[in-house]
Design an enzyme around this catalytic site. Structure first.
Site, short mmCIF file in Angstrom:
data_model
loop_
_atom_site.label_atom_id
_atom_site.label_comp_id
_atom_site.label_asym_id
_atom_site.label_seq_id
_atom_site.Cartn_x
_atom_site.Cartn_y
_atom_site.Cartn_z
N PHE A 190 0.83 -1.21 0.00
CA PHE A 190 0.00 0.00 0.00
C PHE A 190 0.86 1.25 0.00
CE2 PHE A 190 -2.76 -3.12 2.05
CZ PHE A 190 -4.02 -2.83 1.55
N ASP A 191 0.48 2.22 -0.82
CA ASP A 191 0.96 3.58 -0.62
C ASP A 191 0.29 4.10 0.65
OD1 ASP A 191 2.10 6.17 -1.30
OD2 ASP A 191 0.06 6.75 -1.84
N LEU A 192 0.79 5.19 1.19
CA LEU A 192 0.21 5.73 2.44
C LEU A 192 -0.70 6.92 2.17
CD1 LEU A 192 0.14 5.45 5.53
CD2 LEU A 192 2.02 7.10 5.62
N ASP A 193 -0.12 8.07 1.84
CA ASP A 193 -0.91 9.30 1.65
C ASP A 193 -1.84 9.16 0.45
OD1 ASP A 193 0.50 10.32 3.72
OD2 ASP A 193 1.61 11.81 2.58
N ASP A 196 -2.55 5.79 -5.21
CA ASP A 196 -3.39 6.86 -5.77
C ASP A 196 -2.67 7.73 -6.78
OD1 ASP A 196 -2.90 9.84 -4.08
OD2 ASP A 196 -1.82 8.04 -3.52
#
Length: 216
Positions: free
Chosen positions: A8-11, A163
């Site tokens: 997963f990316d975070l922001d 995202d």
């Protein structure tokens, strides 16, 4: 091969840091360039490494601008960071189902840990790869490879969820399945242009997509 590993990316993916990021950019830019930047001007800065964004604005003072940004970001973090609906429950479910989970982000480790602790997502991730842990950040595949090594997994078993164009391109460069989130600030059309393998409009939709990929 069955997909049992999710990066997963975070922001903009796990936590909603949009207002924090925009506020920190505007605070910094207004200090150096009073009244020259508006909210819509800094949205394109969301995603790339900080140093690249500020270097594009000022090739001489970008390092001190990064420091000012980070100070403001840290001081205002817990006030402005919000949760995306369904993220906690989705990640909790995936962990319970036996998926291997990791965070792969271009943020500095202290701020990453601050965000994960605030949202209580830290309990689900044994592996977190940050800006501090690699020589090359996304879209280079190095951060994804490092996370997979630490998890004892492989590209054939992995999914990258993010995202930004950097997340999707990093996934493609690493040879993993890519899933774009359509709920981030840049919108569904933006992520669709990056041509991920799948798009989800709410995080709980990931459960069904992951199940489908695990059973193939």
């Amino acid at each position: 091969m069955k997909k049992d590993t999710i990066l997963f990316d975070l922001d903009g993916t796990l936590i909603n840091t949009n207002e924090l990021i925009i506020s920190s950019f505007l605070y910094t830019l207004h200090h150096y360039f009073p009244n020259q930047y508006k909210r819509e001007d800094v949205i394109p800065f969301i995603g790339p490494p900080l140093i690249d964004s500020f270097k594009s604005v000022d090739s001489e003072r970008y390092e001190e601008m990064v420091q000012m940004y980070r100070k403001h970001n840290t001081e205002n973090h817990d006030t402005l960071v919000m949760e995306y609906e369904g993220v906690f429950e989705t990640v909790e479910h995936l962990k319970a189902e036996g998926y291997q989970l990791a965070v792969v982000t271009t943020k500095m480790r202290p701020t990453v840990e601050q965000g994960l602790n605030l949202t209580k997502l830290n309990q689900f991730f044994d592996v977190v790869v940050t800006y501090n842990d690699v020589e090359n950040v996304k879209p280079h595949p190095e951060p994804l490879y490092k996370a997979l090594r630490q998890l004892g997994s492989s590209t054939e078993r992995a999914i990258m969820v993010g995202d930004s164009q950097y997340d999707i391109l990093a996934g493609k460069n690493a040879g993993v399945t890519t899933i774009g989130v359509g709920y981030s600030i840049k919108g569904r059309d933006f992520i669709q242009k990056q041509q991920p393998d799948f798009i989800i409009d709410k995080m709980p939709e990931l459960i069904e997509v992951a199940k489908q990929l695990k059973e193939e």
